[in-house]
Write a protein that holds these residues in place. Structure first.
Motif, PDB file in Angstrom:
ATOM      1  N   LEU A  36     -10.875   7.415   4.878  1.00  0.00           N
ATOM      2  CA  LEU A  36     -12.211   7.219   4.334  1.00  0.00           C
ATOM      3  C   LEU A  36     -13.107   6.389   5.263  1.00  0.00           C
ATOM      4  N   ASP A  37     -12.557   5.986   6.391  1.00  0.00           N
ATOM      5  CA  ASP A  37     -13.294   5.153   7.352  1.00  0.00           C
ATOM      6  C   ASP A  37     -13.964   6.071   8.374  1.00  0.00           C
ATOM      7  N   THR A  63      -9.248   3.072   3.330  1.00  0.00           N
ATOM      8  CA  THR A  63     -10.506   2.577   3.877  1.00  0.00           C
ATOM      9  C   THR A  63     -10.203   1.689   5.088  1.00  0.00           C
ATOM     10  N   HIS A  64     -11.205   0.993   5.582  1.00  0.00           N
ATOM     11  CA  HIS A  64     -11.081   0.272   6.846  1.00  0.00           C
ATOM     12  C   HIS A  64      -9.983  -0.787   6.824  1.00  0.00           C
TER      13      HIS A  64
END
Length: 217
Positions: A160-161, A188-189
């Protein structure tokens, strides 16, 4: 397992570090944290524990002093100064070679965020680096150093990053060493999602087992 609280002399300052050495260590991995982090990063400590369980010594250390960290929180003076961070990492790698318990071991770097760029720059300058893993890194900030990196490099990015995926893909195109990019679905990140950091640890252990298991010649 030995756990040593250390002070690393660099640039006329001393940087705090935690060196952990399991019995019969098969390699040593130095962690290069990202902006706003330190040797106490919970995410890096989790990955370090997994590496120790797999038989690797680990060094987590601060790239900045407490005073520099406070200054950086105000105006981000240091966090994107990749040349400074890489210089301190190179000095730390030289310092690490003075420890007889880890001196014969192959060396890996585990970089996160801006720390990944510093790891790549240091690896381009020092042939003593044998493997690199980047977690949610910014390898693009290593810029002209990328083609000179010879250490096999694994780029791990959260699915998702999206912007960091693009930047990693661009940087990968400039690497001439053996390299591979892995996207962790749904992450994510910061890889805070359930199981995401476990997957990062699994990937890192596998990469370092492949490249660090044999002692340096």
């Amino acid at each position: 397992m030995q756990t040593l609280q250390t002070e690393i002399p660099v640039d006329y300052v001393k940087l705090g570090g935690i060196l952990e050495i399991p019995d019969d260590a098969r390699g040593v991995v130095v962690f290069v944290h990202g902006s706003g982090s330190s040797r106490f990063s919970s995410r890096n400590r989790q990955v370090a524990a997994g590496l120790q369980h797999a038989g690797f010594a680990t060094l987590l250390f601060d790239l900045l002093t407490l005073e520099e960290q406070r200054h950086d929180e105000v105006d981000a003076t240091y966090r994107f100064n990749i040349s400074l961070l890489a210089r301190r990492l190179c000095a730390t790698l030289d310092w690490l070679r003075k420890w007889p318990e880890v001196a014969p071991l192959r060396v890996g770097l585990f970089g996160a965020s801006t720390g990944a760029a510093a790891a790549l720059v240091a690896a381009a300058e020092m042939r003593s680096v044998d493997a690199i893993v980047s977690r949610g890194g910014r390898p693009d900030l290593a810029r002209t150093a990328l083609p000179s990196v010879s250490a096999p490099t694994l780029l791990i990015v959260g699915g998702l990053d999206t912007e960091v995926i693009r930047l990693n893909d661009k940087a990968a195109g400039q690497l001439t060493c053996e390299h591979h990019m892995v996207i962790v679905p749904g992450a994510t990140h910061l890889f805070e999602e359930p199981g995401a950091l476990d997957e990062v640890t699994r990937l890192a252990v596998s990469w370092f087992v492949r490249w660090l298991a044999a002692p340096s010649p």
